[in-house]
Scaffold this active site. Structure first.
Site, PDB file in Angstrom:
ATOM      1  N   THR A 226     -10.789  -3.547  -5.468  1.00  0.00           N
ATOM      2  CA  THR A 226      -9.575  -3.061  -6.576  1.00  0.00           C
ATOM      3  C   THR A 226      -8.054  -3.323  -5.789  1.00  0.00           C
ATOM      4  O   THR A 226      -7.932  -3.075  -4.638  1.00  0.00           O
ATOM      5  CB  THR A 226      -9.812  -1.654  -7.094  1.00  0.00           C
TER       6      THR A 226
ATOM      7  N   TYR B 296       2.554  11.782  -3.676  1.00  0.00           N
ATOM      8  CA  TYR B 296       1.796  10.684  -2.838  1.00  0.00           C
ATOM      9  C   TYR B 296       0.869  11.116  -1.882  1.00  0.00           C
ATOM     10  O   TYR B 296      -0.140  10.936  -1.791  1.00  0.00           O
ATOM     11  CB  TYR B 296       2.624   9.577  -2.562  1.00  0.00           C
TER      12      TYR B 296
ATOM     13  N   THR C 288      -4.507  -8.249  -5.741  1.00  0.00           N
ATOM     14  CA  THR C 288      -3.846  -9.509  -5.867  1.00  0.00           C
ATOM     15  C   THR C 288      -2.679  -9.515  -4.807  1.00  0.00           C
ATOM     16  O   THR C 288      -2.122 -10.595  -4.746  1.00  0.00           O
ATOM     17  CB  THR C 288      -2.994  -9.376  -7.380  1.00  0.00           C
ATOM     18  N   SER C 289      -2.389  -8.595  -3.942  1.00  0.00           N
ATOM     19  CA  SER C 289      -1.281  -8.664  -2.961  1.00  0.00           C
ATOM     20  C   SER C 289      -1.658  -7.787  -1.785  1.00  0.00           C
ATOM     21  O   SER C 289      -2.634  -7.072  -1.796  1.00  0.00           O
ATOM     22  CB  SER C 289       0.063  -8.283  -3.698  1.00  0.00           C
TER      23      SER C 289
ATOM     24  N   GLY D 134      -5.011  -5.612  -0.315  1.00  0.00           N
ATOM     25  CA  GLY D 134      -6.242  -6.017  -1.129  1.00  0.00           C
ATOM     26  C   GLY D 134      -6.398  -7.505  -0.856  1.00  0.00           C
ATOM     27  O   GLY D 134      -7.415  -8.031  -0.784  1.00  0.00           O
TER      28      GLY D 134
END
Length: 251
Positions: free
Chosen positions: A15, A152, A18-19, A22
């Site tokens: 998941t 966070y 894209t960058s 990951g």
């Protein structure tokens, strides 16, 4: 002698692929022989990742949207039939002082970093192999108590705790659950914090000063750890947290 591929014939989901960590992990999984699916929220970024990676299944999904997790599982069932490895990497990093938080921001962080991953594991259960491996991306922030990271850090602490509990609940099904907790890593996440160039430079200098290794980590260094935990070479590793922070949490 030809080196054997550590993820040969395995199917895997990453998941937030894209960058950053990951994308690096997706590349390493493919290099190690896996059939890989990645998720991301942006169609354009998914297309760019597919162009960079080659033969990869892309699934557009918001990691914080509850309904989307079942759709991800359905897409994987239709494409792969079963799943051998999962890297729950998608997350949001929102840093604010205590007085800057509102309910919407708190809900978004916990939806993406805690609720979404939990519901995705639930949705994937029917197609997870026996044996299978799940790796969750925690954060060293959960251990440090750094200013401006209260929400966070709390969300990542919850994720790490969730991994320990899942490891006990799922090991009877042959599913191992482990966590990685990276320190500062060179990824696009810092450009999303809304800081000026001068503020970013100052923050990076401060962080590097707190890392005994004297540098940020490289996404590939994190990806290699995930490969190990996803592969059969870690088959006796259950409920562990692997800290990869250049020594940051040791001072």
């Amino acid at each position: 002698m030809t080196r054997s591929l550590r993820l040969a014939d395995k199917t895997a989901l990453i998941t937030g692929g894209t960058s950053g960590i990951g994308l690096a992990t997706a590349r390493r999984f493919i290099e190690e022989g896996a059939r890989v699916a990645i998720t991301g929220t942006s169609a354009d970024k998914l297309a760019a990742a597919k162009a960079a990676l080659g033969d990869v299944l892309t699934i557009q999904a918001d990691a914080g949207d509850a309904a989307a997790q079942a759709a991800v599982a359905t897409a994987l069932r239709d494409a792969f039939g079963h799943l051998d490895a999962v890297f729950l990497n998608a997350g949001v990093a929102d840093f604010r002082p205590l007085e800057g938080w509102d309910e919407e921001g708190i809900d978004r962080t916990f939806a993406t970093n805690v609720k979404g991953p939990l519901l995705l594991v639930q949705a994937l259960l029917p197609i997870l192999s026996n044996p299978a491996s799940i790796v969750l991306n925690g954060s060293i922030n959960a251990r440090l108590g750094k200013p401006n990271s209260i929400v966070y850090a709390a969300s990542k602490a919850a994720l790490i705790s969730m991994a320990r509990t899942l490891s006990g609940e799922l090991i009877g099904r042959g599913i191992r659950v482990n966590t990685i907790s990276p320190g500062p890593v060179t990824t696009p996440i810092y450009s999303k914090l809304g800081l000026s160039d001068a503020q970013l430079a100052g923050m990076k200098d401060y962080l590097i000063g707190a890392i005994p290794a004297g540098r940020f980590g490289d996404p590939v260094e994190i990806a290699d750890a995930v490969v190990h935990l996803a592969s059969d070479e870690s088959r006796y590793t259950v409920g562990a947290e692997l800290i990869i922070d250049g020594g940051m949490s040791n001072i």
